[in-house]
Scaffold this motif. Structure first.
Motif, short mmCIF file in Angstrom:
data_model
loop_
_atom_site.label_atom_id
_atom_site.label_comp_id
_atom_site.label_asym_id
_atom_site.label_seq_id
_atom_site.Cartn_x
_atom_site.Cartn_y
_atom_site.Cartn_z
N TYR A 1 0.86 -1.19 0.00
CA TYR A 1 0.00 0.00 0.00
C TYR A 1 0.89 1.24 0.00
CZ TYR A 1 -2.99 3.75 1.72
OH TYR A 1 -3.65 4.94 1.86
N HIS A 2 0.76 2.04 -1.05
CA HIS A 2 1.51 3.29 -1.10
C HIS A 2 0.65 4.39 -0.50
CE1 HIS A 2 4.40 6.30 -2.30
NE2 HIS A 2 3.41 7.01 -2.82
N ASP A 3 1.13 4.95 0.60
CA ASP A 3 0.38 5.96 1.34
C ASP A 3 0.74 7.35 0.82
OD1 ASP A 3 -0.92 7.52 3.19
OD2 ASP A 3 -0.30 6.30 4.91
N THR A 4 -0.20 7.99 0.15
CA THR A 4 0.07 9.32 -0.40
C THR A 4 0.11 10.38 0.70
OG1 THR A 4 -2.31 9.64 -0.79
CG2 THR A 4 -0.98 8.76 -2.61
N PHE A 5 -0.38 10.01 1.89
CA PHE A 5 -0.37 10.97 3.00
C PHE A 5 1.05 11.27 3.44
CE2 PHE A 5 -0.50 11.96 7.57
CZ PHE A 5 -1.39 13.01 7.58
N ASN A 6 1.90 10.25 3.47
CA ASN A 6 3.30 10.46 3.88
C ASN A 6 4.30 9.94 2.85
OD1 ASN A 6 3.00 7.73 4.17
ND2 ASN A 6 3.43 7.68 6.37
N ASN A 7 3.77 9.50 1.70
CA ASN A 7 4.60 9.02 0.59
C ASN A 7 5.48 7.82 0.98
OD1 ASN A 7 5.17 9.27 -2.17
ND2 ASN A 7 7.10 10.32 -1.76
N ILE A 8 4.93 6.96 1.82
CA ILE A 8 5.63 5.74 2.23
C ILE A 8 4.85 4.53 1.74
CG2 ILE A 8 6.33 4.32 4.21
CD1 ILE A 8 6.89 6.86 5.77
N THR A 9 5.57 3.54 1.28
CA THR A 9 4.95 2.30 0.82
C THR A 9 5.08 1.24 1.91
OG1 THR A 9 5.43 2.81 -1.50
CG2 THR A 9 4.98 0.51 -0.95
N TYR A 10 3.96 0.63 2.26
CA TYR A 10 3.92 -0.36 3.33
C TYR A 10 3.59 -1.74 2.77
CZ TYR A 10 3.53 3.73 6.41
OH TYR A 10 3.74 4.92 7.07
N PRO A 11 4.25 -2.78 3.27
CA PRO A 11 3.87 -4.14 2.87
C PRO A 11 2.57 -4.54 3.56
CG PRO A 11 5.57 -4.24 4.54
CD PRO A 11 5.38 -2.79 4.23
N LEU A 12 1.67 -5.17 2.85
CA LEU A 12 0.46 -5.68 3.47
C LEU A 12 0.78 -6.98 4.21
CD1 LEU A 12 -2.14 -4.99 0.63
CD2 LEU A 12 -1.54 -3.55 2.60
N GLY A 13 -0.04 -7.27 5.19
CA GLY A 13 0.22 -8.46 6.01
C GLY A 13 1.27 -8.22 7.07
N TYR A 14 1.57 -6.94 7.35
CA TYR A 14 2.61 -6.61 8.33
C TYR A 14 2.28 -7.15 9.73
CZ TYR A 14 -0.56 -2.77 9.62
OH TYR A 14 -1.65 -2.02 10.01
N GLU A 15 1.00 -7.43 9.98
CA GLU A 15 0.60 -7.96 11.29
C GLU A 15 1.24 -9.31 11.58
OE1 GLU A 15 -2.83 -5.45 9.65
OE2 GLU A 15 -1.51 -7.02 8.90
N TYR A 16 1.71 -9.98 10.54
CA TYR A 16 2.35 -11.30 10.70
C TYR A 16 3.87 -11.20 10.67
CZ TYR A 16 -2.34 -13.14 9.74
OH TYR A 16 -3.68 -13.42 9.78
N GLY A 17 4.39 -9.99 10.52
CA GLY A 17 5.83 -9.79 10.38
C GLY A 17 6.55 -9.57 11.70
N PRO A 18 7.76 -9.01 11.64
CA PRO A 18 8.60 -8.85 12.84
C PRO A 18 7.97 -7.98 13.93
CG PRO A 18 9.88 -8.53 10.84
CD PRO A 18 8.46 -8.60 10.42
N ASN A 19 7.17 -6.98 13.53
CA ASN A 19 6.51 -6.13 14.53
C ASN A 19 5.24 -6.77 15.09
OD1 ASN A 19 8.42 -4.10 14.30
ND2 ASN A 19 7.28 -3.02 12.70
N GLY A 20 4.81 -7.85 14.44
CA GLY A 20 3.58 -8.52 14.84
C GLY A 20 3.84 -9.90 15.40
N VAL A 21 2.96 -10.83 15.07
CA VAL A 21 3.05 -12.17 15.66
C VAL A 21 4.27 -12.93 15.18
CG1 VAL A 21 0.58 -12.37 16.12
CG2 VAL A 21 1.49 -13.11 13.90
N GLY A 22 4.84 -12.54 14.03
CA GLY A 22 6.09 -13.17 13.59
C GLY A 22 7.19 -12.92 14.60
N GLY A 23 7.26 -11.69 15.09
CA GLY A 23 8.24 -11.36 16.13
C GLY A 23 7.93 -12.06 17.45
N TRP A 24 6.64 -12.15 17.77
CA TRP A 24 6.23 -12.86 18.99
C TRP A 24 6.69 -14.32 18.92
CZ3 TRP A 24 0.45 -11.52 20.45
CH2 TRP A 24 0.34 -10.15 20.72
N ALA A 25 6.45 -14.95 17.78
CA ALA A 25 6.77 -16.37 17.64
C ALA A 25 8.28 -16.61 17.73
CB ALA A 25 6.24 -16.90 16.30
N GLU A 26 9.05 -15.72 17.13
CA GLU A 26 10.51 -15.87 17.20
C GLU A 26 11.00 -15.77 18.64
OE1 GLU A 26 14.42 -14.62 14.64
OE2 GLU A 26 12.63 -13.35 14.50
N GLN A 27 10.45 -14.82 19.38
CA GLN A 27 10.82 -14.67 20.79
C GLN A 27 10.37 -15.88 21.60
OE1 GLN A 27 8.95 -11.36 22.82
NE2 GLN A 27 10.62 -11.20 24.29
#
Length: 373
Positions: free
Chosen positions: A152-178
Motif C-alpha cells: 500500500y503506497h500511502d500518499t499521505f506520507n509518501n511511504i509504501t507499506y507491505p500488506l500483512g505486516y501484522e504477521y511480520g517482525p513487529n507482529g506475531v512473527g516477532g512474537w513467535a521468534e521470541q
C-alpha cells in the motif's frame, strides 16, 4: 531199566542245548536290530529334534514395547518431515528393536524397554524445536513474499507499506521468534508450534480473502472456513478481517452483524490469532503508560465500551474521537474529524464507532471467541 533211564537222561541234554542256542540267537538278533535302528542316517535323526522351550515374555510388556517403538518411529518421522538429522535416532531405534526381540526374560525385556523409553524422551524436545524452527521460517518466507507483491503506497506520507505486516517482525512473527527462543520445556515448544500453526492458518486465510470481492457486511467464505477449522461453528464468534478493516459477528455460523473498524498501525499491529474476551469494562479510562515524549503517548482517554481480547491491553473498543473507519485507516491518513490522534491506526486495539461498540458489548460475554486474521 537203569540203562533205559540213562538213555533218556542223555537224550534230554541235547534238547536243552538246542533251546538255549535258539534263545541266544533271538536275543542277539534283537540287539542287532535295535542297534541298527539307533544308527540310522543323519536325515532321520534331524527330523526329530529335541524340543527346547522358548522364553515367554509377558504379553503386557510386549504390547507396551511395541507402543514405545511406534512412538519412537513417529518422533523420528516428525524430525525427518522438517529436515532434521535422524541418523543417530534411527540407529537407536534399530538397537532398541533388536534388544526387545532378543530378550530372554521379563527382566531383560524391561531393561531394554527402559533404554527405549529414555531414547523416546530424549528426542521429543529436539523434534519439537526442529518443527518450530521450520514453521517460523515458513511464516517468515510467506509474509516476506506476500509483502513484496502486495503493498500500500500511502500518499499521505509518501511511504509504501507491505500488506500483512501484522504477521511480520513487529507482529506475531516477532512474537513467535521470541517465544521459540525462550522455550525450554516440551510444553513450551508444543505451545510455540501450536501458535505458529494458528498464525500460518490465519495468514493463508488472509491471502485468500484478499481476492474475495464480497462486500464486508456479507458472509465471507474464509470466515466460515476458519470458524469450522477451529471448531467454533456452534458458538458466538467475533471475526476481525485485518485486510478489509472490517468486523463480522457470527452466532452458530450465521452472520448477525458487521461494521468497519480501524486496527493497529504498522508499528503496533493488532495480533492475528484465535483469542477470546478476557475482560469487559464500561466505562473505563485508557492510560498510555509511557512518557509524554514517546511517540506512543496519548492523554488519558475515557472509553465507553472496552472488551479485552488479548493480554497486555489489546481491546475491542469505541474510539469516539475518530470519524473514519475501514480500509487503509490503519495507515497514516487525514481523518475527517481533524483530530491528530485519529490520523493513523491504533496501538493494537480494534477501534469502532461508539454505537457499534455498544452493540458488540451487549452481544459478547466473557470467553466469547475473537478470531483475528
Amino acid at each position: 531199566m537203569i540203562f533205559k533211564f540213562r538213555s533218556e537222561q542223555l537224550n534230554i541234554y541235547p534238547q536243552k542245548k538246542t533251546s538255549a542256542f535258539i534263545l541266544s540267537a533271538l536275543i542277539l538278533g534283537l540287539i542287532v536290530l535295535l542297534t541298527a535302528c539307533g544308527t540310522t542316517t543323519g536325515n532321520s535323526v534331524s527330523s526329530m529334534p529335541t524340543a527346547i522351550p522358548s522364553p515367554t515374555i509377558d504379553p503386557t510388556l510386549t504390547k507396551q514395547g511395541d507402543m514405545e517403538l511406534q512412538a519412537f518411529q513417529q518422533w523420528i518421522a516428525l524430525t525427518r518431515q522438517y529436515s532434521g538429522d535422524i541418523t543417530s535416532y534411527q540407529q537407536q531405534y534399530s538397537s532398541d528393536q533388536q534388544a526387545l526381540h532378543s530378550a530372554q526374560s521379563d527382566a531383560a525385556y524391561k531393561n531394554a524397554m527402559a533404554r527405549l523409553q529414555g531414547h523416546v524422551d530424549a528426542i521429543k524436545i529436539p523434534a519439537m524445536k526442529t518443527e518450530g524452527t521450520a514453521l517460523l521460517q515458513q511464516l517468515k518466507q510467506q509474509v516476506t513474499a506476500w509483502g513484496q507483491t502486495h503493498q500500500y503506497h500511502d500518499t499521505f506520507n509518501n511511504i509504501t507499506y507491505p500488506l500483512g505486516y501484522e504477521y511480520g517482525p513487529n507482529g506475531v512473527g516477532g512474537w513467535a521468534e521470541q517465544e521459540l527462543g525462550q522455550s525450554q520445556t516440551l510444553a513450551d515448544y508444543q505451545q510455540t508450534v501450536e501458535d505458529l500453526n494458528v498464525y500460518l492458518t490465519n495468514f493463508q486465510a488472509m491471502m485468500t480473502n484478499a481476492g474475495d470481492k464480497t462486500p464486508y457486511n456479507q458472509v465471507h467464505q474464509t470466515d466460515l472456513q476458519l470458524i469450522q477449522h477451529y471448531g467454533f461453528m456452534n458458538k458466538k464468534v467475533v471475526v476481525v478481517s485485518l485486510e478489509e478493516q472490517a468486523l463480522r459477528v457470527y452466532d452458530n455460523g450465521k452472520l448477525v452483524n458487521a461494521f468497519l473498524v480501524t486496527s493497529g498501525r504498522p508499528e503496533k499491529p493488532s495480533p492475528p490469532g484465535t483469542w477470546w474476551v478476557e475482560v469487559k469494562k464500561s466505562p473505563t479510562v485508557f492510560k498510555a503508560g509511557v512518557p509524554q515524549s514517546s511517540p506512543d503517548w496519548y492523554p488519558d482517554t475515557p472509553i465507553n465500551y472496552a472488551m479485552q481480547y488479548h493480554s497486555n491491553g489489546y481491546f475491542l473498543h469505541d474510539s469516539w474521537w475518530r470519524s473514519d473507519y475501514g480500509p487503509t485507516t490503519n495507515f497514516p491518513h487525514a481523518d475527517s474529524s481533524g483530530d491528530p490522534f485519529s490520523a493513523q491506526g491504533s496501538h493494537g486495539c480494534v477501534n469502532m464507532s461508539k454505537d457499534n461498540a455498544a452493540w458488540l458489548y451487549g452481544f459478547v460475554s466473557l470467553n466469547t471467541t475473537v478470531l483475528v486474521y
